[in-house]
Design an enzyme around this catalytic site. Structure first.
Site, PDB file in Angstrom:
ATOM      1  N   GLU A 128       0.813  -1.358   0.051  1.00  0.00           N
ATOM      2  CA  GLU A 128       0.199   0.181  -0.296  1.00  0.00           C
ATOM      3  C   GLU A 128       0.780   1.323   0.085  1.00  0.00           C
ATOM      4  O   GLU A 128       1.875   1.245   0.690  1.00  0.00           O
ATOM      5  CB  GLU A 128      -0.973   0.075   1.044  1.00  0.00           C
ATOM      6  CG  GLU A 128      -2.379   0.672   1.082  1.00  0.00           C
ATOM      7  CD  GLU A 128      -3.087  -0.177   0.065  1.00  0.00           C
ATOM      8  OE1 GLU A 128      -3.161   0.396  -0.951  1.00  0.00           O
ATOM      9  OE2 GLU A 128      -3.729  -1.017   0.364  1.00  0.00           O
ATOM     10  N   HIS A 129       0.452   2.266  -0.796  1.00  0.00           N
ATOM     11  CA  HIS A 129       1.352   3.625  -1.068  1.00  0.00           C
ATOM     12  C   HIS A 129       2.655   2.980  -1.575  1.00  0.00           C
ATOM     13  O   HIS A 129       3.451   4.041  -1.251  1.00  0.00           O
ATOM     14  CB  HIS A 129       1.334   4.300   0.268  1.00  0.00           C
ATOM     15  CG  HIS A 129       0.047   4.888   0.537  1.00  0.00           C
ATOM     16  ND1 HIS A 129      -0.405   6.223   0.189  1.00  0.00           N
ATOM     17  CD2 HIS A 129      -0.728   4.732   1.636  1.00  0.00           C
ATOM     18  CE1 HIS A 129      -1.317   6.683   0.351  1.00  0.00           C
ATOM     19  NE2 HIS A 129      -1.936   5.897   1.390  1.00  0.00           N
ATOM     20  N   ASP A 134       2.689   2.233  -5.163  1.00  0.00           N
ATOM     21  CA  ASP A 134       2.850   2.345  -6.555  1.00  0.00           C
ATOM     22  C   ASP A 134       3.475   3.564  -7.109  1.00  0.00           C
ATOM     23  O   ASP A 134       4.233   3.311  -8.071  1.00  0.00           O
ATOM     24  CB  ASP A 134       1.338   2.248  -7.253  1.00  0.00           C
ATOM     25  CG  ASP A 134       0.311   3.186  -6.737  1.00  0.00           C
ATOM     26  OD1 ASP A 134       0.511   4.071  -5.683  1.00  0.00           O
ATOM     27  OD2 ASP A 134      -0.834   3.158  -7.102  1.00  0.00           O
ATOM     28  N   SER A 184     -25.907   8.191 -14.961  1.00  0.00           N
ATOM     29  CA  SER A 184     -25.181   7.190 -14.131  1.00  0.00           C
ATOM     30  C   SER A 184     -26.496   6.852 -13.391  1.00  0.00           C
ATOM     31  O   SER A 184     -27.295   7.697 -12.806  1.00  0.00           O
ATOM     32  CB  SER A 184     -24.407   7.841 -12.826  1.00  0.00           C
ATOM     33  OG  SER A 184     -23.986   7.272 -11.860  1.00  0.00           O
ATOM     34  N   LEU A 241     -12.591   1.263  -2.704  1.00  0.00           N
ATOM     35  CA  LEU A 241     -12.684  -0.169  -3.517  1.00  0.00           C
ATOM     36  C   LEU A 241     -12.526   0.257  -5.102  1.00  0.00           C
ATOM     37  O   LEU A 241     -12.785  -0.601  -5.774  1.00  0.00           O
ATOM     38  CB  LEU A 241     -13.754  -0.978  -3.087  1.00  0.00           C
ATOM     39  CG  LEU A 241     -13.975  -1.219  -1.802  1.00  0.00           C
ATOM     40  CD1 LEU A 241     -15.366  -2.011  -1.619  1.00  0.00           C
ATOM     41  CD2 LEU A 241     -12.717  -1.992  -1.314  1.00  0.00           C
ATOM     42  N   SER A 284     -14.050   2.704  -7.126  1.00  0.00           N
ATOM     43  CA  SER A 284     -14.975   2.753  -8.170  1.00  0.00           C
ATOM     44  C   SER A 284     -14.767   3.864  -9.185  1.00  0.00           C
ATOM     45  O   SER A 284     -15.370   3.889 -10.442  1.00  0.00           O
ATOM     46  CB  SER A 284     -16.490   3.316  -7.308  1.00  0.00           C
ATOM     47  OG  SER A 284     -16.166   4.669  -7.008  1.00  0.00           O
ATOM     48  N   GLU A 299      -8.558  10.757 -14.501  1.00  0.00           N
ATOM     49  CA  GLU A 299      -8.317  10.900 -13.100  1.00  0.00           C
ATOM     50  C   GLU A 299      -7.502  11.882 -12.632  1.00  0.00           C
ATOM     51  O   GLU A 299      -7.945  12.729 -11.834  1.00  0.00           O
ATOM     52  CB  GLU A 299      -8.117   9.483 -12.336  1.00  0.00           C
ATOM     53  CG  GLU A 299      -8.709   9.387 -11.042  1.00  0.00           C
ATOM     54  CD  GLU A 299      -9.152   7.991 -10.636  1.00  0.00           C
ATOM     55  OE1 GLU A 299      -9.463   7.876  -9.261  1.00  0.00           O
ATOM     56  OE2 GLU A 299      -9.480   7.130 -11.238  1.00  0.00           O
ATOM     57  N   ASP A 351      -5.010   0.881  -9.338  1.00  0.00           N
ATOM     58  CA  ASP A 351      -6.387   0.582  -9.431  1.00  0.00           C
ATOM     59  C   ASP A 351      -6.552   0.243 -10.854  1.00  0.00           C
ATOM     60  O   ASP A 351      -7.311  -0.720 -11.218  1.00  0.00           O
ATOM     61  CB  ASP A 351      -7.201   1.943  -8.981  1.00  0.00           C
ATOM     62  CG  ASP A 351      -6.915   2.435  -7.754  1.00  0.00           C
ATOM     63  OD1 ASP A 351      -5.967   1.753  -7.126  1.00  0.00           O
ATOM     64  OD2 ASP A 351      -7.279   3.545  -7.146  1.00  0.00           O
ATOM     65  N   TYR A 392      -2.852  12.657   0.663  1.00  0.00           N
ATOM     66  CA  TYR A 392      -2.105  11.954  -0.147  1.00  0.00           C
ATOM     67  C   TYR A 392      -1.000  12.626  -0.999  1.00  0.00           C
ATOM     68  O   TYR A 392       0.177  11.916  -1.191  1.00  0.00           O
ATOM     69  CB  TYR A 392      -3.130  11.310  -1.319  1.00  0.00           C
ATOM     70  CG  TYR A 392      -2.781  10.264  -2.250  1.00  0.00           C
ATOM     71  CD1 TYR A 392      -2.691   9.001  -2.072  1.00  0.00           C
ATOM     72  CD2 TYR A 392      -2.460  11.023  -3.839  1.00  0.00           C
ATOM     73  CE1 TYR A 392      -2.320   7.997  -3.053  1.00  0.00           C
ATOM     74  CE2 TYR A 392      -2.062  10.189  -4.481  1.00  0.00           C
ATOM     75  CZ  TYR A 392      -1.874   8.778  -4.265  1.00  0.00           C
ATOM     76  OH  TYR A 392      -1.761   7.798  -5.445  1.00  0.00           O
TER      77      TYR A 392
HETATM   78  P1  ADP Z   1     -13.291   5.222  -4.820  1.00  0.00           P
HETATM   79  O1  ADP Z   1     -12.342   5.165  -6.285  1.00  0.00           O
HETATM   80  O2  ADP Z   1     -12.316   4.737  -3.734  1.00  0.00           O
HETATM   81  O3  ADP Z   1     -14.510   4.573  -4.756  1.00  0.00           O
HETATM   82  P2  ADP Z   1     -12.781   7.712  -5.540  1.00  0.00           P
HETATM   83  O4  ADP Z   1     -12.893   9.113  -4.561  1.00  0.00           O
HETATM   84  O5  ADP Z   1     -11.586   7.683  -6.103  1.00  0.00           O
HETATM   85  O6  ADP Z   1     -13.355   6.727  -4.636  1.00  0.00           O
HETATM   86  O7  ADP Z   1     -13.906   7.853  -6.510  1.00  0.00           O
HETATM   87  C1  ADP Z   1     -15.328   8.218  -6.250  1.00  0.00           C
HETATM   88  C2  ADP Z   1     -15.894   8.979  -7.419  1.00  0.00           C
HETATM   89  O8  ADP Z   1     -15.709   8.517  -8.537  1.00  0.00           O
HETATM   90  C3  ADP Z   1     -17.201   9.650  -6.870  1.00  0.00           C
HETATM   91  O9  ADP Z   1     -17.435  10.675  -6.164  1.00  0.00           O
HETATM   92  C4  ADP Z   1     -17.646   9.926  -8.434  1.00  0.00           C
HETATM   93  O10 ADP Z   1     -17.366  11.281  -8.709  1.00  0.00           O
HETATM   94  C5  ADP Z   1     -17.016   8.845  -9.184  1.00  0.00           C
HETATM   95  N1  ADP Z   1     -17.905   7.861  -9.318  1.00  0.00           N
HETATM   96  C6  ADP Z   1     -17.551   6.374  -9.243  1.00  0.00           C
HETATM   97  N2  ADP Z   1     -18.509   5.545  -9.631  1.00  0.00           N
HETATM   98  C7  ADP Z   1     -19.332   6.291 -10.098  1.00  0.00           C
HETATM   99  C8  ADP Z   1     -20.722   6.003 -10.623  1.00  0.00           C
HETATM  100  N3  ADP Z   1     -21.155   4.776 -10.705  1.00  0.00           N
HETATM  101  N4  ADP Z   1     -21.509   7.112 -11.018  1.00  0.00           N
HETATM  102  C9  ADP Z   1     -20.938   8.453 -10.848  1.00  0.00           C
HETATM  103  N5  ADP Z   1     -20.053   8.836 -10.569  1.00  0.00           N
HETATM  104  C10 ADP Z   1     -19.195   7.702  -9.859  1.00  0.00           C
HETATM  105 MG    MG Z   2     -10.556   5.854  -6.743  1.00  0.00          MG
END
Ligand code: ADP
Ligand code: MG
Length: 419
Positions: free
Chosen positions: A49-50, A52, A83, A142, A144, A182, A194, A251
């Site tokens: 972790e931390h 990469d 979304s 996780l 997203s 990103e 990721d 970070y």
């Molecule tokens: P993680 O990647 O750990 O979930 P992040 O802060 O890196 O957290 O990313 C989360 C952001 O990604 C949300 O605030 C949103 O802007 C975007 N996001 C992720 N999944 C979706 C989704 N299904 N619909 C809309 N936005 C999303």
């Molecule tokens: Mg993220």
């Protein structure tokens, strides 16, 4: 007794729950069928972790929880997006003349992928209509965000015939576009683990990712068998629901400290000294001698985390590979303790969750992802996950924390077309 919500992943395939939800949202908002549906997974990092952004090693697995993208190409430069998180509010953007940070909100991620691909030599990328639906918990560490950008990258690859998704070298270019989206469009720093996990993991395996920038697509990953079922094990993931916000500067501060330390040590990155220390006849005294060259206590602790954590990755691979789950669990614990005490990226919820899992009989437990909130993982005997999740929920209730939620992780497959 306390009960815990378990997040169930959606089923995959052309008629699976994920593709169906994305397709139905697309049809509802745009009144047409999408040209296809693509998906990409979230991830948990097992260890490393931390590391990469320090050219180090990490070991993610893809989660069964994925983000599904239904999409069709357009012939103009417009992008329309919706979304399932906010289905009543579609958003729009235009790729023409777009600059870094030119799109705000969540749309920055998918639009940023198209923008990055155009700049990377793919002018054939045009506008598109897109609907996304996700069963990856958002903002829980996780990933997203990478699930979304990688699903979009693979969709654009197919829609515009870029020919990148079919091999590892091509996927590395899609990963780069997802990272650029990103970093430069959404303004969220990311070290690249990721996106690599989401694009390159295989079912049943962990991805040993070597982040040295000089390595090519063939030599920077190794698929490490991670068969929990035949080992009689379970990997529990618990989302603490503590605020995880990597954008508040912590970070970036950690990254900057690592860069300064590398500079002071006269190396391009901390990996270069990590390999010397971890490969020395006496690693603890080699580490102590190295740290003596650094001017302040905080920097010494940050570097100690990075170097010891890089060393733990292959020790974990080795221990798990020969069935020594006690040692594998101890390495999880050592990783967490280092992140808590030396790197200082945990928070009370992460520490309590890890502690409750250890007391409940897990082989080991640690935070996963960037930290400051988000999720933990615990390695336990098969069938123990839900008891451990309840233990954590009880601990949280007694501390006045939000109720956590959980999922059982099985190493899943990378981004793919669903229909
Ligand atoms: P993680 O990647 O750990 O979930 P992040 O802060 O890196 O957290 O990313 C989360 C952001 O990604 C949300 O605030 C949103 O802007 C975007 N996001 C992720 N999944 C979706 C989704 N299904 N619909 C809309 N936005 C999303
Ligand atoms: Mg993220």
């Amino acid at each position: 007794t306390t009960t815990v919500e378990f997040i169930q992943p959606w089923t995959q395939g052309a008629d699976g729950q994920g593709a169906t939800k994305a397709r139905e949202l697309f049809q509802k908002v745009y009144g047409l069928d999408p040209q296809g549906v693509w998906s990409a997974p979230g991830r948990v990092n097992l260890i490393g972790e931390h590391t990469d952004y320090n050219a180090g090693l990490c070991l993610p697995i893809a989660l069964p929880n994925r983000t599904y993208v239904a999409a069709s190409p357009r012939t103009d430069s417009r992008v329309r997006l919706v979304s399932s998180m906010d289905p009543e509010n579609p958003v729009q953007a235009d790729l023409d003349g777009l600059q870094a940070r030119g799109v705000s909100g969540w749309a920055a991620y998918p639009v940023g992928v198209a923008w990055a691909l155009q700049r990377d030599g793919f002018p054939q990328v045009r506008g598109f209509d897109l609907a996304l639906a996700s069963c990856v918990p958002v903002g829980s560490g996780l990933s997203s965000s990478a699930a979304m950008t990688c699903a979009v990258a693979l969709a654009l690859d197919d829609l515009f015939g870029l020919g990148l998704g079919g091999d590892e070298a091509g996927r590395v270019r899609l990963i780069q576009a997802a990272i650029t989206a990103e970093n430069d469009m959404a303004g969220a720093s990311t070290g690249g683990m990721d996106q690599s996990a989401s694009m390159r993991c295989r079912s049943g395996c962990a991805l040993r990712l070597d982040c040295r920038p000089e390595l090519d697509a063939m030599s920077n990953v190794r698929q490490v068998p991670f068969d929990l079922q035949s080992a009689g094990l379970e990997l529990l993931v618990v989302d603490t629901r503590a605020q995880h916000q990597l954008n508040d500067g912590q970070y970036d501060q950690r990254r900057a400290t690592c860069e300064q330390a590398a500079h002071l040590l006269g190396v391009a990155n901390l990996r270069q000294v990590a390999d010397q220390v971890n490969g020395a006849a006496d690693p603890p005294s080699a580490l102590a001698a190295l740290l003596e060259q650094l001017p302040d206590e905080i920097m010494r602790r940050r570097v100690r985390h990075v170097i010891s954590e890089i060393g733990r990755v292959d020790r974990f691979v080795e221990a798990f590979g020969r069935g020594d789950y006690v040692l594998a669990g101890r390495l999880f614990n050592a990783s967490h303790d280092s992140l808590r005490d030396d790197y200082e990226v945990t928070c009370p919820e992460l520490d309590e969750a890890v502690d409750a899992a250890r007391q409940g009989g897990a082989y080991g437990a640690r935070m996963t992802g960037g930290g400051f909130g988000g999720s933990i993982i615990a390695l336990a005997d098969a069938g123990k996950g839900s008891d451990l999740a309840c233990d954590i929920a009880e601990r949280f209730a007694s501390k006045g924390f939000k109720a956590p939620r959980a999922l059982i992780a099985l190493p899943s497959s990378a981004a793919a077309r669903e229909s």
